[in-house]
Design a protein around this motif. Structure first.
Motif, PDB file in Angstrom:
ATOM      1  N   ALA A   1       0.842  -1.200   0.000  1.00  0.00           N
ATOM      2  CA  ALA A   1       0.000   0.000   0.000  1.00  0.00           C
ATOM      3  C   ALA A   1       0.879   1.253   0.000  1.00  0.00           C
ATOM      4  CB  ALA A   1      -0.914   0.006   1.228  1.00  0.00           C
ATOM      5  N   TRP A   2       0.441   2.253  -0.759  1.00  0.00           N
ATOM      6  CA  TRP A   2       1.145   3.532  -0.851  1.00  0.00           C
ATOM      7  C   TRP A   2       0.189   4.657  -0.468  1.00  0.00           C
ATOM      8  CZ3 TRP A   2       1.771  -0.519  -4.088  1.00  0.00           C
ATOM      9  CH2 TRP A   2       3.074  -0.939  -4.345  1.00  0.00           C
ATOM     10  N   LYS A   3       0.693   5.603   0.330  1.00  0.00           N
ATOM     11  CA  LYS A   3      -0.105   6.749   0.761  1.00  0.00           C
ATOM     12  C   LYS A   3      -0.326   7.699  -0.419  1.00  0.00           C
ATOM     13  CE  LYS A   3       0.631   8.443   4.792  1.00  0.00           C
ATOM     14  NZ  LYS A   3       1.100   9.154   5.986  1.00  0.00           N
ATOM     15  N   HIS A   4      -1.534   8.241  -0.524  1.00  0.00           N
ATOM     16  CA  HIS A   4      -1.835   9.241  -1.551  1.00  0.00           C
ATOM     17  C   HIS A   4      -1.096  10.534  -1.254  1.00  0.00           C
ATOM     18  CE1 HIS A   4      -5.939   7.205  -2.570  1.00  0.00           C
ATOM     19  NE2 HIS A   4      -4.900   6.454  -2.883  1.00  0.00           N
ATOM     20  N   LYS A   5      -0.831  11.315  -2.290  1.00  0.00           N
ATOM     21  CA  LYS A   5      -0.107  12.575  -2.117  1.00  0.00           C
ATOM     22  C   LYS A   5      -0.832  13.528  -1.177  1.00  0.00           C
ATOM     23  CE  LYS A   5       2.395  12.462  -6.446  1.00  0.00           C
ATOM     24  NZ  LYS A   5       2.645  13.111  -7.728  1.00  0.00           N
ATOM     25  N   ASP A   6      -2.177  13.498  -1.183  1.00  0.00           N
ATOM     26  CA  ASP A   6      -2.925  14.382  -0.288  1.00  0.00           C
ATOM     27  C   ASP A   6      -3.036  13.818   1.127  1.00  0.00           C
ATOM     28  OD1 ASP A   6      -4.848  12.377  -0.468  1.00  0.00           O
ATOM     29  OD2 ASP A   6      -6.344  13.639  -1.462  1.00  0.00           O
ATOM     30  N   GLU A   7      -2.468  12.626   1.358  1.00  0.00           N
ATOM     31  CA  GLU A   7      -2.433  11.967   2.663  1.00  0.00           C
ATOM     32  C   GLU A   7      -3.820  11.661   3.238  1.00  0.00           C
ATOM     33  OE1 GLU A   7       0.285  13.870   5.338  1.00  0.00           O
ATOM     34  OE2 GLU A   7       1.986  13.474   4.020  1.00  0.00           O
ATOM     35  N   ARG A   8      -4.819  11.509   2.350  1.00  0.00           N
ATOM     36  CA  ARG A   8      -6.172  11.224   2.802  1.00  0.00           C
ATOM     37  C   ARG A   8      -6.613   9.805   2.468  1.00  0.00           C
ATOM     38  NH1 ARG A   8     -10.351  15.664   1.536  1.00  0.00           N
ATOM     39  NH2 ARG A   8     -11.357  14.506   3.197  1.00  0.00           N
ATOM     40  N   GLY A   9      -5.681   8.987   1.987  1.00  0.00           N
ATOM     41  CA  GLY A   9      -6.026   7.614   1.647  1.00  0.00           C
ATOM     42  C   GLY A   9      -4.801   6.847   1.181  1.00  0.00           C
ATOM     43  N   TYR A  10      -5.024   5.585   0.820  1.00  0.00           N
ATOM     44  CA  TYR A  10      -3.959   4.689   0.370  1.00  0.00           C
ATOM     45  C   TYR A  10      -4.412   3.950  -0.871  1.00  0.00           C
ATOM     46  CZ  TYR A  10      -1.549   5.310   4.790  1.00  0.00           C
ATOM     47  OH  TYR A  10      -0.880   5.856   5.858  1.00  0.00           O
ATOM     48  N   THR A  11      -3.474   3.603  -1.718  1.00  0.00           N
ATOM     49  CA  THR A  11      -3.722   2.684  -2.819  1.00  0.00           C
ATOM     50  C   THR A  11      -3.200   1.328  -2.397  1.00  0.00           C
ATOM     51  OG1 THR A  11      -3.574   4.389  -4.514  1.00  0.00           O
ATOM     52  CG2 THR A  11      -3.151   2.119  -5.208  1.00  0.00           C
ATOM     53  N   LEU A  12      -4.067   0.335  -2.429  1.00  0.00           N
ATOM     54  CA  LEU A  12      -3.714  -1.030  -2.071  1.00  0.00           C
ATOM     55  C   LEU A  12      -3.599  -1.835  -3.351  1.00  0.00           C
ATOM     56  CD1 LEU A  12      -3.293  -3.273   0.042  1.00  0.00           C
ATOM     57  CD2 LEU A  12      -5.779  -3.535   0.096  1.00  0.00           C
ATOM     58  N   GLN A  13      -2.422  -2.380  -3.608  1.00  0.00           N
ATOM     59  CA  GLN A  13      -2.201  -3.205  -4.787  1.00  0.00           C
ATOM     60  C   GLN A  13      -1.968  -4.631  -4.321  1.00  0.00           C
ATOM     61  OE1 GLN A  13       0.662  -1.734  -7.563  1.00  0.00           O
ATOM     62  NE2 GLN A  13       0.922  -3.716  -8.535  1.00  0.00           N
ATOM     63  N   LEU A  14      -2.897  -5.524  -4.688  1.00  0.00           N
ATOM     64  CA  LEU A  14      -2.801  -6.924  -4.288  1.00  0.00           C
ATOM     65  C   LEU A  14      -2.276  -7.753  -5.448  1.00  0.00           C
ATOM     66  CD1 LEU A  14      -6.182  -7.331  -2.381  1.00  0.00           C
ATOM     67  CD2 LEU A  14      -3.903  -7.049  -1.400  1.00  0.00           C
ATOM     68  N   GLU A  15      -1.374  -8.681  -5.146  1.00  0.00           N
ATOM     69  CA  GLU A  15      -0.864  -9.620  -6.139  1.00  0.00           C
ATOM     70  C   GLU A  15      -1.782 -10.825  -6.247  1.00  0.00           C
ATOM     71  OE1 GLU A  15       3.067 -10.465  -4.751  1.00  0.00           O
ATOM     72  OE2 GLU A  15       3.675  -8.378  -4.926  1.00  0.00           O
ATOM     73  N   THR A  16      -2.541 -11.055  -5.209  1.00  0.00           N
ATOM     74  CA  THR A  16      -3.513 -12.142  -5.152  1.00  0.00           C
ATOM     75  C   THR A  16      -4.645 -11.687  -4.238  1.00  0.00           C
ATOM     76  OG1 THR A  16      -3.819 -14.494  -4.685  1.00  0.00           O
ATOM     77  CG2 THR A  16      -2.351 -13.291  -3.229  1.00  0.00           C
ATOM     78  N   CYS A  17      -5.803 -12.296  -4.363  1.00  0.00           N
ATOM     79  CA  CYS A  17      -6.947 -11.890  -3.548  1.00  0.00           C
ATOM     80  C   CYS A  17      -7.430 -13.076  -2.722  1.00  0.00           C
ATOM     81  CB  CYS A  17      -8.061 -11.363  -4.442  1.00  0.00           C
ATOM     82  SG  CYS A  17      -9.368 -10.576  -3.511  1.00  0.00           S
ATOM     83  N   PRO A  18      -7.066 -13.138  -1.440  1.00  0.00           N
ATOM     84  CA  PRO A  18      -7.478 -14.261  -0.594  1.00  0.00           C
ATOM     85  C   PRO A  18      -8.984 -14.274  -0.362  1.00  0.00           C
ATOM     86  CG  PRO A  18      -5.936 -12.783   0.546  1.00  0.00           C
ATOM     87  CD  PRO A  18      -6.253 -12.176  -0.761  1.00  0.00           C
ATOM     88  N   ILE A  19      -9.534 -15.466  -0.164  1.00  0.00           N
ATOM     89  CA  ILE A  19     -10.979 -15.580   0.073  1.00  0.00           C
ATOM     90  C   ILE A  19     -11.311 -15.888   1.526  1.00  0.00           C
ATOM     91  CG2 ILE A  19     -11.526 -16.222  -2.299  1.00  0.00           C
ATOM     92  CD1 ILE A  19     -11.658 -19.139  -1.338  1.00  0.00           C
ATOM     93  N   ASP A  20     -10.290 -16.125   2.348  1.00  0.00           N
ATOM     94  CA  ASP A  20     -10.527 -16.384   3.760  1.00  0.00           C
ATOM     95  C   ASP A  20      -9.440 -15.692   4.573  1.00  0.00           C
ATOM     96  OD1 ASP A  20      -8.332 -17.909   3.158  1.00  0.00           O
ATOM     97  OD2 ASP A  20      -9.041 -19.712   4.137  1.00  0.00           O
ATOM     98  N   GLY A  21      -9.534 -15.789   5.877  1.00  0.00           N
ATOM     99  CA  GLY A  21      -8.533 -15.145   6.726  1.00  0.00           C
ATOM    100  C   GLY A  21      -8.735 -13.639   6.765  1.00  0.00           C
ATOM    101  N   ARG A  22      -7.639 -12.927   6.961  1.00  0.00           N
ATOM    102  CA  ARG A  22      -7.713 -11.469   7.028  1.00  0.00           C
ATOM    103  C   ARG A  22      -6.492 -10.874   6.325  1.00  0.00           C
ATOM    104  NH1 ARG A  22      -5.932 -13.367  12.054  1.00  0.00           N
ATOM    105  NH2 ARG A  22      -4.113 -12.309  12.907  1.00  0.00           N
ATOM    106  N   ILE A  23      -6.603  -9.612   5.918  1.00  0.00           N
ATOM    107  CA  ILE A  23      -5.471  -8.894   5.334  1.00  0.00           C
ATOM    108  C   ILE A  23      -5.006  -7.875   6.356  1.00  0.00           C
ATOM    109  CG2 ILE A  23      -4.690  -7.329   3.516  1.00  0.00           C
ATOM    110  CD1 ILE A  23      -6.637  -8.733   1.642  1.00  0.00           C
ATOM    111  N   VAL A  24      -3.707  -7.880   6.645  1.00  0.00           N
ATOM    112  CA  VAL A  24      -3.107  -6.990   7.637  1.00  0.00           C
ATOM    113  C   VAL A  24      -2.077  -6.129   6.936  1.00  0.00           C
ATOM    114  CG1 VAL A  24      -1.727  -6.913   9.751  1.00  0.00           C
ATOM    115  CG2 VAL A  24      -3.455  -8.697   9.467  1.00  0.00           C
ATOM    116  N   LEU A  25      -2.109  -4.820   7.188  1.00  0.00           N
ATOM    117  CA  LEU A  25      -1.098  -3.900   6.664  1.00  0.00           C
ATOM    118  C   LEU A  25      -0.083  -3.632   7.756  1.00  0.00           C
ATOM    119  CD1 LEU A  25      -3.357  -1.351   4.764  1.00  0.00           C
ATOM    120  CD2 LEU A  25      -2.106  -3.299   3.828  1.00  0.00           C
ATOM    121  N   ARG A  26       1.196  -3.825   7.432  1.00  0.00           N
ATOM    122  CA  ARG A  26       2.279  -3.606   8.392  1.00  0.00           C
ATOM    123  C   ARG A  26       3.368  -2.767   7.735  1.00  0.00           C
ATOM    124  NH1 ARG A  26       2.198  -5.563  13.668  1.00  0.00           N
ATOM    125  NH2 ARG A  26       4.431  -5.620  13.427  1.00  0.00           N
TER     126      ARG A  26
END
Length: 78
Positions: A37-62
């Motif tokens: 994930a990369w922060k937007h220039k206006d710092e009001r959001g993020y772009t999340l780029q996934l290489e795969t899309c899991p169908i179970d579990g959870r996604i954690v940003l670290r």
């Protein structure tokens, strides 16, 4: 050019966060990197780029760890 904010050793195009798919099996958690994930220039959001899309579990940003090996299962996270 180097990033001045958080990690001075990361290049400017380095992601602000890494995206991990976490599944739980009993007492053990399995972490697999699925994107970034990369922060937007206006710092009001993020772009999340996934290489795969899991169908179970959870996604954690670290935050990326400096000098950490790129492991498929990151045992150091919980």
């Amino acid at each position: 050019m180097l990033r001045e904010k958080t990690n001075q050793n990361l290049p400017l195009n380095a992601p602000d966060y890494l995206a991990w798919h976490v599944t739980q099996k009993g007492d053990k958690a399995y972490w697999n990197k699925v994107g970034a994930a990369w922060k937007h220039k206006d710092e009001r959001g993020y772009t999340l780029q996934l290489e795969t899309c899991p169908i179970d579990g959870r996604i954690v940003l670290r935050l990326p760890l400096e000098d950490a090996p790129d492991a498929a299962n990151d045992a150091g996270r919980s």
